[in-house]
Design a protein around this motif. Structure first.
Motif, PDB file in Angstrom:
ATOM      1  N   SER A  40       0.868  -1.173   0.000  1.00  0.00           N
ATOM      2  CA  SER A  40       0.000   0.000   0.000  1.00  0.00           C
ATOM      3  C   SER A  40       0.906   1.224   0.000  1.00  0.00           C
ATOM      4  O   SER A  40       1.705   1.401   0.915  1.00  0.00           O
ATOM      5  N   THR A  41       0.769   2.045  -1.024  1.00  0.00           N
ATOM      6  CA  THR A  41       1.609   3.221  -1.193  1.00  0.00           C
ATOM      7  C   THR A  41       0.737   4.458  -1.300  1.00  0.00           C
ATOM      8  O   THR A  41      -0.317   4.417  -1.930  1.00  0.00           O
ATOM      9  N   SER A  42       1.165   5.554  -0.703  1.00  0.00           N
ATOM     10  CA  SER A  42       0.424   6.810  -0.833  1.00  0.00           C
ATOM     11  C   SER A  42       0.282   7.168  -2.299  1.00  0.00           C
ATOM     12  O   SER A  42       1.242   7.079  -3.064  1.00  0.00           O
ATOM     13  N   SER A  43      -0.941   7.591  -2.672  1.00  0.00           N
ATOM     14  CA  SER A  43      -1.155   7.992  -4.061  1.00  0.00           C
ATOM     15  C   SER A  43      -0.448   9.317  -4.329  1.00  0.00           C
ATOM     16  O   SER A  43      -0.201  10.105  -3.417  1.00  0.00           O
ATOM     17  N   ARG A  44      -0.101   9.547  -5.574  1.00  0.00           N
ATOM     18  CA  ARG A  44       0.636  10.766  -5.931  1.00  0.00           C
ATOM     19  C   ARG A  44      -0.163  12.038  -5.609  1.00  0.00           C
ATOM     20  O   ARG A  44       0.399  13.052  -5.252  1.00  0.00           O
ATOM     21  N   ARG A  96      -2.217  12.345  -3.124  1.00  0.00           N
ATOM     22  CA  ARG A  96      -2.492  12.360  -1.678  1.00  0.00           C
ATOM     23  C   ARG A  96      -3.969  12.107  -1.342  1.00  0.00           C
ATOM     24  O   ARG A  96      -4.432  12.462  -0.280  1.00  0.00           O
ATOM     25  N   GLY A 134      -5.285   9.165  -1.042  1.00  0.00           N
ATOM     26  CA  GLY A 134      -5.419   7.894  -0.337  1.00  0.00           C
ATOM     27  C   GLY A 134      -4.233   6.997  -0.607  1.00  0.00           C
ATOM     28  O   GLY A 134      -3.122   7.460  -0.821  1.00  0.00           O
ATOM     29  N   PHE A 135      -4.487   5.688  -0.602  1.00  0.00           N
ATOM     30  CA  PHE A 135      -3.432   4.706  -0.802  1.00  0.00           C
ATOM     31  C   PHE A 135      -3.763   3.816  -1.988  1.00  0.00           C
ATOM     32  O   PHE A 135      -4.918   3.462  -2.206  1.00  0.00           O
ATOM     33  N   ASP A 184       7.003   5.362   2.778  1.00  0.00           N
ATOM     34  CA  ASP A 184       5.831   5.603   1.939  1.00  0.00           C
ATOM     35  C   ASP A 184       5.101   4.337   1.508  1.00  0.00           C
ATOM     36  O   ASP A 184       4.066   4.414   0.863  1.00  0.00           O
ATOM     37  N   THR A 185       5.625   3.153   1.865  1.00  0.00           N
ATOM     38  CA  THR A 185       4.992   1.905   1.448  1.00  0.00           C
ATOM     39  C   THR A 185       4.952   0.911   2.606  1.00  0.00           C
ATOM     40  O   THR A 185       5.933   0.763   3.325  1.00  0.00           O
ATOM     41  N   THR A 244      -8.011  -0.396  -2.795  1.00  0.00           N
ATOM     42  CA  THR A 244      -7.786   1.042  -2.920  1.00  0.00           C
ATOM     43  C   THR A 244      -9.086   1.796  -2.639  1.00  0.00           C
ATOM     44  O   THR A 244      -9.094   2.793  -1.912  1.00  0.00           O
ATOM     45  N   LYS A 269     -10.177   4.236   0.911  1.00  0.00           N
ATOM     46  CA  LYS A 269     -10.722   5.593   0.900  1.00  0.00           C
ATOM     47  C   LYS A 269     -11.979   5.690   1.764  1.00  0.00           C
ATOM     48  O   LYS A 269     -12.335   6.771   2.211  1.00  0.00           O
TER      49      LYS A 269
END
Length: 182
Positions: free
Chosen positions: A34-38, A40, A42-43, A59-60, A101, A105
């Motif tokens: 799970s990585t932060s979306s560009r 911001r 969510g993930f 970040d992951t 994903t 959210k």
């Protein structure tokens, strides 16, 4: 510990700094990141390959897809966690990643829960210790173990519902009642 089953509660002993067991609901036992979306918002979740780096970075996160109550909840309600209305994830990795994903959210502060919120994160498998045992169940097993010890019969170790215990709590209590009467 064997194969993790989905939609079952497990205990994670070190989810928060105090190290107390905390109930988590396993949504998918495969290894996810799970990585932060560009943007911001969510993930972004994706199924990991066997060669991906284990552990976590700033970040992951990597691990089993788990749902749990936030650390602001002093007494997490395991039953409510299991009853939270989510369907099983799709088998297809891309569809499951998109669904995780979307679900990530839906969780977080102010998402339908007054003082607590749901958290959906990958938790490293090594931190998932055993099936979750409700406090009342834990106390009943502790009492049965103390009764066994008082009779000079040792003690009993039991991890939780679904474990392959050689005897049920009701059977053990009935045997102890008979032994104490004799």
């Amino acid at each position: 510990m064997g194969e993790l089953r989905t939609d079952v509660l497990y205990a994670v002993a070190d989810l928060f700094t105090e190290g107390q067991p905390w109930p988590v609901r396993v949504l998918d036992a495969r290894r996810w990141s799970s990585t932060s979306s560009r943007d911001r918002s969510g993930f972004v979740w994706r199924l990991d390959n066997a060669g991906d780096t284990p552990g976590s970075s700033w970040d992951t996160n990597y691990g089993v897809a788990c749902l749990y109550w936030s650390p602001t909840d002093p007494e997490p309600d395991g039953a409510a966690l299991l009853e939270y209305p989510w369907e099983p994830l799709p088998e297809d990795p891309e569809e499951a990643g998109a669904e995780l994903t979307r679900r990530a959210k839906e969780t977080g502060p102010g998402r339908g829960h007054s003082s607590v919120w749901l958290c959906l994160v990958p938790i490293p498998r090594r931190r998932i210790s055993t099936r979750w045992l409700e406090p009342a169940q834990r106390e009943a097993w502790a009492q049965a173990s103390a009764r066994l010890a008082a009779l000079g019969l040792g003690s009993v170790q039991y991890g939780g519902p679904g474990d392959h215990a050689p005897i049920s709590l009701a059977q053990l209590t009935a045997l102890l009642d008979r032994a104490e009467q004799a």
